[in-house]
Scaffold this motif. Structure first.
Motif, PDB file in Angstrom:
ATOM      1  N   UNK A  49       7.639  24.594  32.671  1.00 33.04           N
ATOM      2  CA  UNK A  49       8.888  25.349  32.702  1.00 33.04           C
ATOM      3  C   UNK A  49       9.917  24.468  31.979  1.00 33.04           C
ATOM      4  N   UNK A  50       9.999  24.627  30.666  1.00 36.89           N
ATOM      5  CA  UNK A  50      10.831  23.735  29.858  1.00 36.89           C
ATOM      6  C   UNK A  50      12.311  23.753  30.251  1.00 36.89           C
ATOM      7  N   UNK A  51      12.931  24.914  30.505  1.00 44.45           N
ATOM      8  CA  UNK A  51      14.335  24.868  30.929  1.00 44.45           C
ATOM      9  C   UNK A  51      14.540  24.077  32.231  1.00 44.45           C
ATOM     10  N   UNK A  52      13.670  24.263  33.203  1.00 47.02           N
ATOM     11  CA  UNK A  52      13.798  23.525  34.469  1.00 47.02           C
ATOM     12  C   UNK A  52      13.545  22.033  34.254  1.00 47.02           C
ATOM     13  N   UNK A  54      14.034  20.325  31.476  1.00 45.73           N
ATOM     14  CA  UNK A  54      15.212  19.768  30.779  1.00 45.73           C
ATOM     15  C   UNK A  54      16.365  19.554  31.750  1.00 45.73           C
ATOM     16  N   UNK A  55      16.612  20.525  32.622  1.00 47.83           N
ATOM     17  CA  UNK A  55      17.686  20.367  33.610  1.00 47.83           C
ATOM     18  C   UNK A  55      17.420  19.169  34.519  1.00 47.83           C
ATOM     19  N   UNK A  56      16.186  19.008  34.944  1.00 51.76           N
ATOM     20  CA  UNK A  56      15.827  17.874  35.806  1.00 51.76           C
ATOM     21  C   UNK A  56      16.075  16.549  35.093  1.00 51.76           C
ATOM     22  N   UNK A  57      15.644  16.475  33.837  1.00 51.76           N
ATOM     23  CA  UNK A  57      15.845  15.230  33.087  1.00 51.76           C
ATOM     24  C   UNK A  57      17.323  14.957  32.850  1.00 51.76           C
ATOM     25  N   UNK A  58      18.102  15.995  32.574  1.00 48.36           N
ATOM     26  CA  UNK A  58      19.546  15.808  32.381  1.00 48.36           C
ATOM     27  C   UNK A  58      20.187  15.263  33.652  1.00 48.36           C
ATOM     28  N   UNK A  98      12.794  16.980  24.785  1.00 50.04           N
ATOM     29  CA  UNK A  98      11.794  17.624  25.639  1.00 50.04           C
ATOM     30  C   UNK A  98      11.127  18.763  24.864  1.00 50.04           C
ATOM     31  N   UNK A  99      10.034  18.411  24.241  1.00 44.02           N
ATOM     32  CA  UNK A  99       9.227  19.322  23.443  1.00 44.02           C
ATOM     33  C   UNK A  99       7.799  19.279  23.969  1.00 44.02           C
ATOM     34  N   UNK A 100       6.950  20.199  23.564  1.00 43.38           N
ATOM     35  CA  UNK A 100       5.552  20.113  23.991  1.00 43.38           C
ATOM     36  C   UNK A 100       4.917  18.765  23.638  1.00 43.38           C
ATOM     37  N   UNK A 101       5.242  18.230  22.476  1.00 42.41           N
ATOM     38  CA  UNK A 101       4.678  16.940  22.061  1.00 42.41           C
ATOM     39  C   UNK A 101       5.132  15.815  23.004  1.00 42.41           C
ATOM     40  N   UNK A 102       6.419  15.800  23.363  1.00 38.42           N
ATOM     41  CA  UNK A 102       6.935  14.764  24.258  1.00 38.42           C
ATOM     42  C   UNK A 102       6.364  14.911  25.656  1.00 38.42           C
ATOM     43  N   UNK A 118       8.707  10.500  20.780  1.00 35.75           N
ATOM     44  CA  UNK A 118       8.573  11.929  20.513  1.00 35.75           C
ATOM     45  C   UNK A 118       8.306  12.184  19.036  1.00 35.75           C
ATOM     46  N   UNK A 119       8.776  11.311  18.169  1.00 37.55           N
ATOM     47  CA  UNK A 119       8.566  11.494  16.740  1.00 37.55           C
ATOM     48  C   UNK A 119       7.163  11.076  16.316  1.00 37.55           C
ATOM     49  N   UNK A 120       6.496  10.239  17.096  1.00 41.90           N
ATOM     50  CA  UNK A 120       5.174   9.719  16.751  1.00 41.90           C
ATOM     51  C   UNK A 120       4.131  10.309  17.681  1.00 41.90           C
ATOM     52  N   UNK A 121       3.283  11.218  17.199  1.00 48.61           N
ATOM     53  CA  UNK A 121       2.301  11.855  18.072  1.00 48.61           C
ATOM     54  C   UNK A 121       1.261  10.885  18.602  1.00 48.61           C
TER      55      UNK A 121
END
Length: 183
Positions: A49-52, A54-58, A98-102, A118-121
């Protein structure tokens, strides 16, 4: 005889149902780990749940930022400006980070993300895997704890929240006390 058979079937169905409910977060955690290992962005989209998240990390990063500002501001006249601008900067950084890769990287390494990771897979690929422990926090929250004695400052706890009766999604993160946002 007929009544005993029906009672037995009902009890067996109840046991199977409760077993499935209890096992569902373990299966979801495994699916999350498998998707992270494969780098399967579509599966991660379904399991997170990406929005949740992101909110948690913020919230985690903002709390740490405010605490850091309180402890280091002293007589700095610009501390108030930093306190006002900091959350906006953190919000933008988390949204970008916060992306799928990260998330895949967090799940694989058990470490809080950093912008350069996050920039380096392949970041974290050569590091040993941390120990994972799984368990319920409450009926609707399941924790994936990463323990790494060598990197305690970056270990994390991923929190999966119930999504329906059997579904679970990664929705929050607990960072260690020493962690600081690296945007």
């Amino acid at each position: 005889m007929n009544r005993k058979l029906i009672t037995g079937l009902v009890v067996a169905a109840g046991v199977v149902f409760l077993g499935w409910v209890a096992a569902s977060p373990f299966l979801a955690a495994r699916a999350l780990g498998d998707a992270a290992e494969r780098g399967d962005a579509e599966a991660l989209e379904r399991l997170v749940d990406f929005p949740a998240l992101r909110d948690s990390m913020k919230q985690e990063f903002n709390a740490r930022f405010v605490e850091e500002m309180r402890s280091s501001s002293g007589d700095d006249p610009f501390a108030g400006l930093g306190t006002l601008l900091g959350p906006a900067l953190i919000s933008g950084a988390v949204d970008a980070l916060v992306t799928p890769r990260a998330v895949a990287l967090m799940v694989r390494t058990g470490e809080a993300p950093e912008a350069r990771d996050a920039a380096d897979p392949q970041a974290g690929a050569d590091e040993p895997e941390p120990k994972r422990s799984l368990g319920y926090r409450d009926l609707n929250t399941f924790a994936i704890n990463f323990q790494d004695a060598d990197r305690e400052d970056r270990a994390i706890t991923l929190l999966m929240k119930r999504d329906g009766l059997f579904g679970w999604k990664l929705a929050a993160i607990d960072l260690p006390e020493k962690a600081a946002p690296a945007a």
